[in-house]
Design an enzyme around this catalytic site. Sequence first.
Site, PDB file in Angstrom:
ATOM      1  N   ASP A  67       0.810  -1.214   0.000  1.00  0.00           N
ATOM      2  CA  ASP A  67       0.000   0.000   0.000  1.00  0.00           C
ATOM      3  C   ASP A  67       0.847   1.269   0.000  1.00  0.00           C
ATOM      4  O   ASP A  67       2.074   1.226   0.145  1.00  0.00           O
ATOM      5  CB  ASP A  67      -0.952  -0.007   1.205  1.00  0.00           C
ATOM      6  CG  ASP A  67      -0.248  -0.366   2.519  1.00  0.00           C
ATOM      7  OD1 ASP A  67       0.998  -0.385   2.553  1.00  0.00           O
ATOM      8  OD2 ASP A  67      -0.942  -0.629   3.497  1.00  0.00           O
ATOM      9  N   ASN A 136      -7.213  -2.745  14.461  1.00  0.00           N
ATOM     10  CA  ASN A 136      -8.608  -3.101  14.151  1.00  0.00           C
ATOM     11  C   ASN A 136      -8.685  -4.299  13.198  1.00  0.00           C
ATOM     12  O   ASN A 136      -9.727  -4.573  12.627  1.00  0.00           O
ATOM     13  CB  ASN A 136      -9.333  -1.894  13.544  1.00  0.00           C
ATOM     14  CG  ASN A 136      -8.671  -1.400  12.252  1.00  0.00           C
ATOM     15  OD1 ASN A 136      -7.767  -2.052  11.729  1.00  0.00           O
ATOM     16  ND2 ASN A 136      -9.114  -0.274  11.748  1.00  0.00           N
ATOM     17  N   HIS A 138      -6.963  -4.669  10.344  1.00  0.00           N
ATOM     18  CA  HIS A 138      -6.746  -4.426   8.914  1.00  0.00           C
ATOM     19  C   HIS A 138      -5.450  -5.066   8.415  1.00  0.00           C
ATOM     20  O   HIS A 138      -4.507  -5.275   9.171  1.00  0.00           O
ATOM     21  CB  HIS A 138      -6.827  -2.927   8.555  1.00  0.00           C
ATOM     22  CG  HIS A 138      -5.669  -2.080   8.959  1.00  0.00           C
ATOM     23  ND1 HIS A 138      -5.811  -0.776   9.392  1.00  0.00           N
ATOM     24  CD2 HIS A 138      -4.334  -2.313   8.974  1.00  0.00           C
ATOM     25  CE1 HIS A 138      -4.632  -0.262   9.653  1.00  0.00           C
ATOM     26  NE2 HIS A 138      -3.714  -1.175   9.399  1.00  0.00           N
ATOM     27  N   GLU A 143      -9.442  -1.722   5.565  1.00  0.00           N
ATOM     28  CA  GLU A 143     -10.053  -1.468   6.861  1.00  0.00           C
ATOM     29  C   GLU A 143     -11.275  -2.371   7.046  1.00  0.00           C
ATOM     30  O   GLU A 143     -11.794  -2.931   6.080  1.00  0.00           O
ATOM     31  CB  GLU A 143     -10.478   0.007   6.926  1.00  0.00           C
ATOM     32  CG  GLU A 143      -9.325   0.995   6.806  1.00  0.00           C
ATOM     33  CD  GLU A 143      -8.496   1.135   8.087  1.00  0.00           C
ATOM     34  OE1 GLU A 143      -8.407   0.158   8.861  1.00  0.00           O
ATOM     35  OE2 GLU A 143      -7.929   2.219   8.295  1.00  0.00           O
TER      36      GLU A 143
HETATM   37  C1  GLP Z   1      -0.295   0.466   8.575  1.00  0.00           C
HETATM   38  C2  GLP Z   1       0.008  -0.385   7.336  1.00  0.00           C
HETATM   39  C3  GLP Z   1      -0.207  -1.865   7.588  1.00  0.00           C
HETATM   40  C4  GLP Z   1       0.461  -2.267   8.890  1.00  0.00           C
HETATM   41  C5  GLP Z   1      -0.161  -1.497  10.033  1.00  0.00           C
HETATM   42  C6  GLP Z   1       0.407  -1.859  11.393  1.00  0.00           C
HETATM   43  O1  GLP Z   1      -1.628   0.810   8.706  1.00  0.00           O
HETATM   44  N1  GLP Z   1      -0.773  -0.002   6.212  1.00  0.00           N
HETATM   45  O2  GLP Z   1       0.300  -2.611   6.505  1.00  0.00           O
HETATM   46  O3  GLP Z   1       0.317  -3.645   9.112  1.00  0.00           O
HETATM   47  O4  GLP Z   1       0.096  -0.115   9.800  1.00  0.00           O
HETATM   48  O5  GLP Z   1       1.578  -1.159  11.623  1.00  0.00           O
HETATM   49  P1  GLP Z   1       2.586  -1.400  12.808  1.00  0.00           P
HETATM   50  O6  GLP Z   1       3.413  -2.547  12.396  1.00  0.00           O
HETATM   51  O7  GLP Z   1       3.372  -0.137  12.898  1.00  0.00           O
HETATM   52  O8  GLP Z   1       1.783  -1.679  14.019  1.00  0.00           O
END
Ligand code: GLP
Length: 262
Positions: A67, A136, A138, A143
């Site tokens: 993404d 959440n 995702h 989402e």
């Molecule tokens: C973002 C990314 C996700 C990732 C999530 C969790 O929203 N788009 O791909 O898994 O954050 O991030 P973190 O690893 O910093 O908790």
Amino acid sequence: MQIIILENADQVAQYGAQQFVDLLNRQPDAVLGLATGSTPVALYQNLIQRYQAGEISFERASSFNLDEYLGLAGDHPQSYRHFMNSQLFNHIDIAPQNTHIPDGSTEDPLSTCEQYEADIVKAGGIDLQLLGIGRNGHIGFNEPSSSLASRTRVKTLTPDTVAANQRFFSEGEFQPRLSLTMGIGTIMEARRILLLATGETKSAAVREAVEGPVAARCPASILQMHPRATLVLDRAAASALKDVEFYEYIERENERLLHGGE
Ligand code: GLP
């Protein structure tokens, strides 16, 4: 779904990195599905070290990231392109033209997303997709309420996700509320999926993904339908699971069968 529970975040990163090392040694031209967020950083550091030690090469590999923020160009310090360059690509021998991330500066998101899907197909599909998980549930930026069959497209971020990622932006700085993300259907086409989760803040999402119903309200729960999905958790991320003992028993049995022990 394979559930691997390790003692701490370091072990999770090492385990995850080993999957990429094994894949690249078996298949040097593998197509890697990569992720951003803080969780994969230690895994990337491990890969960089092992590249520097001569254990692996990315020369023939290619990559697709999940993404990108819509509205941030690749040279913006908070863009996921910038993140990937500085956390991984600049330190290994992958060819820059073989690294793919949706273009957040596009004027035409629809065709950018269609092209991204076409590029994945042209590359032969993703061999190993790395995932983190949002608080959440995702995956990528899919989402809750995302179609479980969705393709790469524009997604609106939830206020919770915006708040969780605010730490990366300075006060007053433009923080996008929209993203371009591979769809859940796109992710599910990867031949193997590896989701890493560490820390107590992920425990509720992990529980819903593993032990809840397959439901759009927790996008990661779709991994229950994938034939080769592995979740690698530290103790804290696994702390809300009901059947920890069973998952550990299965892994001990797998080890025993693999290594011919008692
Ligand atoms: C973002 C990314 C996700 C990732 C999530 C969790 O929203 N788009 O791909 O898994 O954050 O991030 P973190 O690893 O910093 O908790």
